[in-house]
Design a protein around this motif. Structure first.
Motif, PDB file in Angstrom:
ATOM      1  N   THR A 433      72.996 -62.695   6.002  1.00 35.57           N
ATOM      2  CA  THR A 433      72.434 -61.945   4.884  1.00 35.57           C
ATOM      3  C   THR A 433      71.262 -62.728   4.301  1.00 35.57           C
ATOM      4  OG1 THR A 433      74.669 -61.214   4.340  1.00 35.57           O
ATOM      5  CG2 THR A 433      72.976 -60.780   2.688  1.00 35.57           C
ATOM      6  N   ALA A 434      70.278 -62.011   3.770  1.00 36.16           N
ATOM      7  CA  ALA A 434      69.172 -62.648   3.046  1.00 36.16           C
ATOM      8  C   ALA A 434      68.782 -61.741   1.890  1.00 36.16           C
ATOM      9  CB  ALA A 434      67.977 -62.872   3.970  1.00 36.16           C
ATOM     10  N   TYR A 435      68.560 -62.338   0.725  1.00 36.68           N
ATOM     11  CA  TYR A 435      68.160 -61.520  -0.421  1.00 36.68           C
ATOM     12  C   TYR A 435      67.249 -62.342  -1.323  1.00 36.68           C
ATOM     13  CZ  TYR A 435      72.312 -63.905  -2.302  1.00 36.68           C
ATOM     14  OH  TYR A 435      73.245 -64.831  -2.650  1.00 36.68           O
ATOM     15  N   PRO A 436      66.376 -61.672  -2.096  1.00 36.02           N
ATOM     16  CA  PRO A 436      65.378 -62.398  -2.901  1.00 36.02           C
ATOM     17  C   PRO A 436      66.024 -63.256  -3.976  1.00 36.02           C
ATOM     18  CG  PRO A 436      64.841 -60.066  -2.733  1.00 36.02           C
ATOM     19  CD  PRO A 436      66.229 -60.225  -2.210  1.00 36.02           C
ATOM     20  N   TYR A 437      65.395 -64.379  -4.255  1.00 35.11           N
ATOM     21  CA  TYR A 437      65.793 -65.235  -5.383  1.00 35.11           C
ATOM     22  C   TYR A 437      64.499 -65.609  -6.090  1.00 35.11           C
ATOM     23  CZ  TYR A 437      68.873 -68.376  -7.907  1.00 35.11           C
ATOM     24  OH  TYR A 437      69.623 -68.963  -8.873  1.00 35.11           O
ATOM     25  N   TYR A 438      63.986 -64.683  -6.917  1.00 39.90           N
ATOM     26  CA  TYR A 438      62.654 -64.859  -7.480  1.00 39.90           C
ATOM     27  C   TYR A 438      62.622 -65.723  -8.720  1.00 39.90           C
ATOM     28  CZ  TYR A 438      60.938 -61.233  -4.366  1.00 39.90           C
ATOM     29  OH  TYR A 438      60.592 -60.525  -3.269  1.00 39.90           O
ATOM     30  N   LYS A 439      63.760 -65.821  -9.414  1.00 38.56           N
ATOM     31  CA  LYS A 439      63.720 -66.397 -10.762  1.00 38.56           C
ATOM     32  C   LYS A 439      64.388 -67.760 -10.808  1.00 38.56           C
ATOM     33  CE  LYS A 439      65.017 -65.264 -15.533  1.00 38.56           C
ATOM     34  NZ  LYS A 439      65.727 -64.303 -16.390  1.00 38.56           N
ATOM     35  N   ASN A 440      63.748 -68.713 -11.526  1.00 39.17           N
ATOM     36  CA  ASN A 440      64.440 -69.943 -11.909  1.00 39.17           C
ATOM     37  C   ASN A 440      64.105 -70.240 -13.358  1.00 39.17           C
ATOM     38  OD1 ASN A 440      61.963 -71.279 -11.978  1.00 39.17           O
ATOM     39  ND2 ASN A 440      62.159 -72.037  -9.892  1.00 39.17           N
ATOM     40  N   LEU A 441      64.645 -71.326 -13.894  1.00 37.89           N
ATOM     41  CA  LEU A 441      64.603 -71.521 -15.346  1.00 37.89           C
ATOM     42  C   LEU A 441      63.218 -71.803 -15.884  1.00 37.89           C
ATOM     43  CD1 LEU A 441      67.888 -73.484 -15.999  1.00 37.89           C
ATOM     44  CD2 LEU A 441      67.462 -71.047 -16.086  1.00 37.89           C
ATOM     45  N   THR A 442      62.332 -72.368 -15.087  1.00 36.36           N
ATOM     46  CA  THR A 442      60.993 -72.661 -15.584  1.00 36.36           C
ATOM     47  C   THR A 442      59.976 -71.625 -15.137  1.00 36.36           C
ATOM     48  OG1 THR A 442      60.645 -74.107 -13.680  1.00 36.36           O
ATOM     49  CG2 THR A 442      61.345 -75.148 -15.726  1.00 36.36           C
ATOM     50  N   MET A 443      60.436 -70.542 -14.515  1.00 38.55           N
ATOM     51  CA  MET A 443      59.524 -69.495 -14.028  1.00 38.55           C
ATOM     52  C   MET A 443      58.424 -70.127 -13.192  1.00 38.55           C
ATOM     53  SD  MET A 443      60.848 -66.728 -15.148  1.00 38.55           S
ATOM     54  CE  MET A 443      59.552 -65.530 -14.928  1.00 38.55           C
ATOM     55  N   SER A 444      58.811 -70.950 -12.241  1.00 40.98           N
ATOM     56  CA  SER A 444      57.846 -71.710 -11.451  1.00 40.98           C
ATOM     57  C   SER A 444      57.054 -70.786 -10.541  1.00 40.98           C
ATOM     58  CB  SER A 444      58.560 -72.764 -10.607  1.00 40.98           C
ATOM     59  OG  SER A 444      59.177 -72.127  -9.511  1.00 40.98           O
ATOM     60  N   ASN A 445      56.071 -71.383  -9.859  1.00 36.97           N
ATOM     61  CA  ASN A 445      55.250 -70.626  -8.927  1.00 36.97           C
ATOM     62  C   ASN A 445      56.010 -70.315  -7.638  1.00 36.97           C
ATOM     63  OD1 ASN A 445      53.054 -70.657 -10.615  1.00 36.97           O
ATOM     64  ND2 ASN A 445      52.326 -72.621  -9.870  1.00 36.97           N
ATOM     65  N   ASN A 446      57.137 -70.995  -7.427  1.00 38.02           N
ATOM     66  CA  ASN A 446      57.872 -70.814  -6.189  1.00 38.02           C
ATOM     67  C   ASN A 446      58.750 -69.579  -6.241  1.00 38.02           C
ATOM     68  OD1 ASN A 446      56.911 -73.263  -5.113  1.00 38.02           O
ATOM     69  ND2 ASN A 446      58.393 -74.388  -6.330  1.00 38.02           N
ATOM     70  N   SER A 447      58.880 -68.904  -5.093  1.00 38.60           N
ATOM     71  CA  SER A 447      59.872 -67.857  -4.935  1.00 38.60           C
ATOM     72  C   SER A 447      60.701 -68.231  -3.724  1.00 38.60           C
ATOM     73  CB  SER A 447      59.213 -66.497  -4.732  1.00 38.60           C
ATOM     74  OG  SER A 447      58.603 -66.058  -5.918  1.00 38.60           O
ATOM     75  N   MET A 449      64.225 -67.322  -1.073  1.00 41.70           N
ATOM     76  CA  MET A 449      65.144 -66.339  -0.530  1.00 41.70           C
ATOM     77  C   MET A 449      66.473 -67.043  -0.285  1.00 41.70           C
ATOM     78  SD  MET A 449      63.079 -63.761  -0.321  1.00 41.70           S
ATOM     79  CE  MET A 449      64.071 -62.612   0.605  1.00 41.70           C
ATOM     80  N   THR A 450      67.537 -66.456  -0.818  1.00 47.02           N
ATOM     81  CA  THR A 450      68.869 -66.983  -0.545  1.00 47.02           C
ATOM     82  C   THR A 450      69.342 -66.416   0.789  1.00 47.02           C
ATOM     83  OG1 THR A 450      69.397 -67.093  -2.889  1.00 47.02           O
ATOM     84  CG2 THR A 450      71.244 -67.162  -1.369  1.00 47.02           C
ATOM     85  N   VAL A 451      69.836 -67.289   1.669  1.00 47.16           N
ATOM     86  CA  VAL A 451      70.347 -66.852   2.966  1.00 47.16           C
ATOM     87  C   VAL A 451      71.812 -67.248   3.078  1.00 47.16           C
ATOM     88  CG1 VAL A 451      68.132 -66.865   4.167  1.00 47.16           C
ATOM     89  CG2 VAL A 451      69.466 -68.969   4.028  1.00 47.16           C
ATOM     90  N   VAL A 452      72.576 -66.440   3.788  1.00 50.00           N
ATOM     91  CA  VAL A 452      74.009 -66.668   3.935  1.00 50.00           C
ATOM     92  C   VAL A 452      74.362 -66.654   5.419  1.00 50.00           C
ATOM     93  CG1 VAL A 452      76.329 -65.879   3.329  1.00 50.00           C
ATOM     94  CG2 VAL A 452      74.438 -65.522   1.729  1.00 50.00           C
ATOM     95  N   LYS A 453      75.136 -67.659   5.809  1.00 46.14           N
ATOM     96  CA  LYS A 453      75.631 -67.719   7.192  1.00 46.14           C
ATOM     97  C   LYS A 453      77.041 -68.289   7.157  1.00 46.14           C
ATOM     98  CE  LYS A 453      74.439 -69.299  11.832  1.00 46.14           C
ATOM     99  NZ  LYS A 453      73.461 -70.049  12.669  1.00 46.14           N
ATOM    100  N   ASN A 454      77.978 -67.539   7.746  1.00 47.67           N
ATOM    101  CA  ASN A 454      79.382 -67.946   7.744  1.00 47.67           C
ATOM    102  C   ASN A 454      79.880 -68.227   6.315  1.00 47.67           C
ATOM    103  OD1 ASN A 454      79.429 -67.790  10.579  1.00 47.67           O
ATOM    104  ND2 ASN A 454      78.703 -69.917  10.764  1.00 47.67           N
ATOM    105  N   LYS A 455      79.442 -67.377   5.381  1.00 47.62           N
ATOM    106  CA  LYS A 455      79.835 -67.449   3.972  1.00 47.62           C
ATOM    107  C   LYS A 455      79.306 -68.709   3.269  1.00 47.62           C
ATOM    108  CE  LYS A 455      84.028 -64.677   4.533  1.00 47.62           C
ATOM    109  NZ  LYS A 455      85.488 -64.588   4.292  1.00 47.62           N
ATOM    110  N   LYS A 456      78.375 -69.410   3.849  1.00 46.80           N
ATOM    111  CA  LYS A 456      77.736 -70.573   3.236  1.00 46.80           C
ATOM    112  C   LYS A 456      76.289 -70.228   2.903  1.00 46.80           C
ATOM    113  CE  LYS A 456      81.357 -73.175   3.562  1.00 46.80           C
ATOM    114  NZ  LYS A 456      81.410 -74.371   4.398  1.00 46.80           N
ATOM    115  N   LYS A 457      75.807 -70.744   1.763  1.00 48.90           N
ATOM    116  CA  LYS A 457      74.488 -70.373   1.272  1.00 48.90           C
ATOM    117  C   LYS A 457      73.453 -71.475   1.489  1.00 48.90           C
ATOM    118  CE  LYS A 457      76.134 -67.216  -2.332  1.00 48.90           C
ATOM    119  NZ  LYS A 457      76.123 -66.894  -3.782  1.00 48.90           N
ATOM    120  N   GLY A 458      72.206 -71.037   1.672  1.00 50.29           N
ATOM    121  CA  GLY A 458      71.066 -71.932   1.760  1.00 50.29           C
ATOM    122  C   GLY A 458      69.845 -71.256   1.177  1.00 50.29           C
TER     123      GLY A 458
END
Length: 546
Positions: A433-447, A449-458
């Motif tokens: 699975t892959a889904y967007p992760y656009y937001k962090n606490l400082t609203m940085s320039n980085n965006s 994507m959270t990816v999932v494999k075998n129920k583990k996240k990266g």
């Protein structure tokens, strides 16, 4: 949000905190020579209010170390307390207790009052009252005054209270209250008041029973500014503003002389604010200047009350990182320095600071209602030619020309707008699975994507480059380079740039307090994280809504 130890954290040992580590170099600042280190009760105060003294415990006695870990007061006290008029005031002295008797030491460990008193209370920012038996005395603790010159009175007062620069007491012989101007020792008799504030060695601001303000000279014993004003603002050490009928007058705090009478509809008090360049060196919000408003226009006066820029700006001037005031005059953008001189003149009717790659610049509009691009010095790079312009998601600049939208590239050529759809196709990259992760606490320039494999996240970036391999049970991106991660039921902190643990996986729980304050728990204590990945340790829950 700050911590007691700058760029450092406390390392746990059997649920006690005995070691201070520099989180940048991993060097040990303080080895485990004490039984416990007690973090400040005021971690959430501004940097300029933090106390340079931290309690430590050894053999059930409390001493003090400074922020470098050096012992400044021996471990001989039963209790220690910071003396403040309120939680947001700077602390210069510590109340200590031995065998239920109280004393005072300064932040260098020097003893002001030996611990032999029954009660100690703060009268104002410069004066502390102490009680022995049923009599009060006081010690004058003006900042910067050498210890040996501090004025200590003999306990002889039956009651004592204080305002800023003024104390009020009674004696057994004379039950009537005496009001003393602290700087001169002058007795104030002629005044009926319900509040006093010392302005200098002779002048006292007072409020009468009708809630009106005036100024009294304690040397001549005369009211020099009649109590006809409804409110006051202490602008800086040189100026005080008083208002009546919705107009402000400005007075010199040294002489009481009026500088501007019933002239301003608004006047901005200078105050300390965060420094965008150095968080540990706070700055004045308006530098040495004071914004004022007359006839719906804003101007500037200097620290002594002299008008250096006439009221002609349509909105109140704001001081930028270059210590220049951004203002609009007749709908056009200008910059004024702290002497009141116009140093930048443009024909821009509106500006929007942006970044194009790593370069600072501005989008601007002119009277033609078209948008252009200028550098950080307001030199035009692209002449006004676009019907619209925006800085989308802080990722790229979008412009509209003849009804067509383009992406403005770093070389200022026009290109196609990047697709808004998810560029990652999970099957192509081997993830479940892959889904967007656009937001962090400082609203940085980085965006991300959270990816999932075998129920583990990266994490991967928007181009599909793997930042963190999918090996964690839970993952939360916090700041530009940090993420909270959980593995084998333990939480830690991961550096996104190096993909190494910034802090080991030792915490029992992680949560976002109020959806914005990262909090780690090592039962039973909590650790709050600041923007640099530094930890703030606190034993009890803090009410973030205060």
């Amino acid at each position: 949000m700050i911590i007691t130890f700058v760029n450092a954290m406390l390392m746990p040992s059997k649920n006690r905190y005995t070691t201070i580590i520099n989180i940048t170099t991993n060097d040990t600042i303080l080895a485990p020579v004490y039984d416990d280190i007690i973090t400040s009760e005021n971690e959430w105060m501004r940097p300029e209010y933090v106390t340079n003294a931290v309690p430590v415990i050894k053999n059930d006695k409390i001493g003090l170390i400074n922020l470098a870990g050096k012992l400044i007061a021996p471990c001989i006290y039963d209790e220690t307390y910071e003396l403040r008029t309120n939680r947001n005031d700077k602390c210069f002295f510590i109340k200590v207790a031995i065998n239920k008797k109280l004393g005072i030491i300064d932040l260098e460990g020097n003893e002001i009052l030996a611990p032999k008193y029954d009660e100690i209370k703060l009268l104002n920012k410069e004066t502390i009252a102490f009680k022995k038996g049923n009599k009060y005395g006081y010690v004058y603790l003006k900042e910067g005054l050498p210890v040996q010159q501090k004025k200590i009175t003999t306990p002889k007062y039956t009651t004592i209270k204080g305002y800023e620069g003024v104390i009020i007491y009674t004696t057994k012989k004379e039950q009537k209250e005496k009001v003393v101007h602290q700087h001169t020792g002058a007795i104030i008799k002629e005044l009926k008041f319900n509040y006093l504030l010392s302005l200098n060695n002779t002048l006292v601001l007072f409020r009468n029973e009708k809630e009106q303000w005036g100024i009294y000279n304690s040397q001549t014993k005369k009211i020099i500014v009649p109590p006809i004003y409804s409110y006051y603002q202490k602008i800086n050490p040189h100026l005080i503003a008083l208002t009546k009928n919705q107009k402000w007058s400005v007075f010199n705090t040294q002489t009481g002389a009026i500088i501007h009478e019933d002239k301003f509809y608004d006047i901005r008090k200078n105050y300390i604010t965060n420094n965008p360049i150095n968080k540990h060196a706070p700055i004045l919000r308006y530098g040495t200047c004071i914004p004022f408003k007359t006839n719906n226009k804003w101007g500037l006066m200097d620290a002594k009350g002299k008008i250096i820029f006439d009221a002609q700006a349509k909105s109140w001037p704001g001081l930028n990182e270059e210590h220049l005031f951004d203002i609009y005059i007749n709908s056009h953008f200008y910059q004024v320095d702290t002497t009141g001189k116009i140093v930048v003149t443009t024909d821009f009717t509106y500006i929007k600071p942006i970044k194009n790659g790593d370069k600072k610049m501005v989008l601007f509009k002119t009277d033609s209602n078209l948008w252009g691009v200028a550098d950080s010095n307001y030199q035009v790079i692209l002449t006004p030619q676009f019907e619209g312009a925006s800085h989308m998601h802080r990722q790229h600049i979008e412009v509209e020309k003849k009804g067509v939208r383009y992406c403005l590239k770093p070389d200022f050529t026009l290109g196609e707008i990047p697709p808004k759809s998810n560029p990652i196709s999970p099957p192509n990259f081997g993830y479940d699975t892959a889904y967007p992760y656009y937001k962090n606490l400082t609203m940085s320039n980085n965006s991300f994507m959270t990816v999932v494999k075998n129920k583990k996240k990266g994490l991967v970036d928007t181009l599909g480059n793997e930042i963190i391999a999918p090996e964690y049970e839970a993952l939360t991106v916090l700041y530009d380079t940090l993420a909270a991660v959980r593995k084998e039921s333990k939480w830690g902190l991961l550096n996104l740039q190096t993909n190494t643990l910034h802090h080991p996986l030792i915490f029992d729980k992680f949560e976002l307090i109020g959806n914005q304050i990262p909090c780690f728990t090592l039962n039973p204590q909590k650790a709050y994280l600041n923007y640099q990945g530094e930890y703030v340790w606190k034993e009890t829950f803090f009410n973030f809504n205060e």
